[in-house]
Design an enzyme around this catalytic site. Structure first.
Site, PDB file in Angstrom:
ATOM      1  N   SER A 132       9.932 -11.737  -8.596  1.00  0.00           N
ATOM      2  CA  SER A 132      11.088 -12.540  -8.447  1.00  0.00           C
ATOM      3  C   SER A 132      11.099 -13.661  -7.621  1.00  0.00           C
ATOM      4  O   SER A 132      12.068 -14.535  -7.333  1.00  0.00           O
ATOM      5  CB  SER A 132      12.419 -11.529  -8.095  1.00  0.00           C
ATOM      6  OG  SER A 132      12.669 -10.475  -9.266  1.00  0.00           O
ATOM      7  N   ASP A 147      -0.679  -1.194  -3.811  1.00  0.00           N
ATOM      8  CA  ASP A 147      -1.046  -0.095  -4.399  1.00  0.00           C
ATOM      9  C   ASP A 147      -2.514  -0.002  -4.974  1.00  0.00           C
ATOM     10  O   ASP A 147      -3.167   1.158  -5.430  1.00  0.00           O
ATOM     11  CB  ASP A 147      -0.198   0.298  -5.625  1.00  0.00           C
ATOM     12  CG  ASP A 147       0.004  -0.916  -6.523  1.00  0.00           C
ATOM     13  OD1 ASP A 147      -0.792  -1.590  -6.960  1.00  0.00           O
ATOM     14  OD2 ASP A 147       1.257  -1.317  -6.891  1.00  0.00           O
ATOM     15  N   ASN A 155       1.649  -6.286  -4.106  1.00  0.00           N
ATOM     16  CA  ASN A 155       1.545  -5.011  -4.108  1.00  0.00           C
ATOM     17  C   ASN A 155       0.443  -4.416  -3.405  1.00  0.00           C
ATOM     18  O   ASN A 155      -0.332  -4.969  -2.983  1.00  0.00           O
ATOM     19  CB  ASN A 155       1.200  -4.696  -5.593  1.00  0.00           C
ATOM     20  CG  ASN A 155       2.459  -4.985  -6.456  1.00  0.00           C
ATOM     21  OD1 ASN A 155       3.458  -5.424  -5.941  1.00  0.00           O
ATOM     22  ND2 ASN A 155       2.332  -5.224  -7.656  1.00  0.00           N
ATOM     23  N   HIS A 184      -0.090  -8.495   0.835  1.00  0.00           N
ATOM     24  CA  HIS A 184       0.802  -7.484   1.916  1.00  0.00           C
ATOM     25  C   HIS A 184      -0.107  -6.226   2.462  1.00  0.00           C
ATOM     26  O   HIS A 184       0.155  -5.167   2.476  1.00  0.00           O
ATOM     27  CB  HIS A 184       2.094  -7.064   1.182  1.00  0.00           C
ATOM     28  CG  HIS A 184       3.007  -8.108   1.042  1.00  0.00           C
ATOM     29  ND1 HIS A 184       3.941  -8.189   0.108  1.00  0.00           N
ATOM     30  CD2 HIS A 184       3.223  -9.316   1.680  1.00  0.00           C
ATOM     31  CE1 HIS A 184       4.690  -9.178   0.055  1.00  0.00           C
ATOM     32  NE2 HIS A 184       4.129 -10.046   0.903  1.00  0.00           N
ATOM     33  N   CYS A 240      -6.432   2.468  13.584  1.00  0.00           N
ATOM     34  CA  CYS A 240      -5.887   3.191  14.819  1.00  0.00           C
ATOM     35  C   CYS A 240      -5.256   2.070  15.649  1.00  0.00           C
ATOM     36  O   CYS A 240      -5.764   1.134  15.857  1.00  0.00           O
ATOM     37  CB  CYS A 240      -6.939   3.835  15.655  1.00  0.00           C
ATOM     38  SG  CYS A 240      -6.383   4.663  17.069  1.00  0.00           S
ATOM     39  N   CYS A 255      -9.816   9.019  19.126  1.00  0.00           N
ATOM     40  CA  CYS A 255      -8.825   8.934  20.586  1.00  0.00           C
ATOM     41  C   CYS A 255      -7.326   9.737  20.369  1.00  0.00           C
ATOM     42  O   CYS A 255      -6.686   9.440  21.209  1.00  0.00           O
ATOM     43  CB  CYS A 255      -8.772   7.598  20.789  1.00  0.00           C
ATOM     44  SG  CYS A 255      -7.364   6.552  19.617  1.00  0.00           S
TER      45      CYS A 255
HETATM   46 ZN    ZN Z   1      -8.398   5.596  17.784  1.00  0.00          ZN
END
Ligand code: ZN
Length: 261
Positions: A205, A115, A113, A130, A138, A166
């Site tokens: 799962s 979160d 997850n 993940h 950036c 930037c």
């Molecule tokens: Zn940047």
């Protein structure tokens, strides 16, 4: 809060067995997936039938390719999910796992997850396979920033987060489809899976590789395995305990027995 239905006798026996495995274990890995966050109101965007899937195909829109070619498509799709994640609170399953760790059990949470709910609940040892929504990077100058100030106006007004250095587009530090897993997280997770003597799979799962292979690595080294998930997984046949119930009611039940007999 509504009262959970009373578990059946077979489930009570499985809860007792799981608690006993926890008491005997020296090194525990808890592998969590979308199922542990759905009681907190976060949909599993990979599951067919979830609101996010029916609107558009996540493997296409939540891919690195789409992000590069047409970031506004990604950000439009991701916006409701980001809102749900930002407002979500840890549930009883997250809190119970944090309680086990603070009671002194040597354990690591490996989560699919993004979160941050394990950390919000108080878990210290968490590997995020993940990535996470806590930071943005950036795409031009690679500067990493805390997502908090950017996410609010993105969720509220749909404003795509841009780098103050930037003007480049800021990408959430979550792993999109077609993107490599963060190497250090993957190495940590593999090491933990090989060294543990108990693995709990909770709310996953086990359909997303390579994370889905971690229970096999643990089993091959002789670890015990508990699976708590609403639907069957491929490792159920090799598990010591299988509980096909809601994690938010089962993990607190197990925790209660581990800590208070
Ligand atoms: Zn940047």
């Amino acid at each position: 809060m509504s009262q959970a239905p009373r578990p059946t006798l077979a489930t009570v026996a499985a809860i007792e067995d799981a608690a006993e495995l926890f008491r005997q274990a020296n090194r525990i890995v808890v592998l969590t997936g979308a199922g542990i966050s759905s009681p907190s109101g976060i949909p599993d965007f990979r599951s067919e039938g979830s609101g996010l899937w029916s609107r558009t195909e996540p493997m296409e829109v939540a891919s690195l390719t789409t992000f590069r070619i047409s970031p506004e498509r990604f950000f439009n799709w991701f916006r409701p999910l980001a809102g749900q994640i930002c407002n979500a609170k840890p549930n009883a399953a997250h809190r119970a796992l944090a309680e086990l760790e603070s009671a002194g059990l040597k354990m690591m949470v490996v989560t699919q997850n993004i979160d941050g709910l394990h950390q919000k609940a108080g878990s210290a040892q968490v590997v995020e396979m993940h990535g996470s929504l806590q930071t943005l990077s950036c795409t031009q100058c690679f500067k990493q920033v805390a997502s908090e100030p950017y996410l609010q106006s993105y969720i509220k007004d749909g404003k795509i987060p841009q780098c103050l250095n930037c003007n480049g587009i800021l990408k959430p530090d979550v792993i999109l489809f077609g993107e490599q897993l963060p190497q250090s997280a993957w190495l940590n997770a593999q090491r933990a899976a090989r060294q543990c003597d108990l693995m709990l799979v909770a709310g996953s799962s086990l359909e997303v590789l390579p994370v889905a292979g971690l229970p096999m690595q643990a089993l091959d080294r002789g670890a015990h395995l508990i699976v708590i998930n609403n639907s069957p997984t491929y490792v159920n046949v090799r598990a010591d305990v299988v509980i096909m119930e809601d994690v938010a009611s089962m993990i607190p039940e197990i925790t209660k027995r581990v800590l208070h007999g």
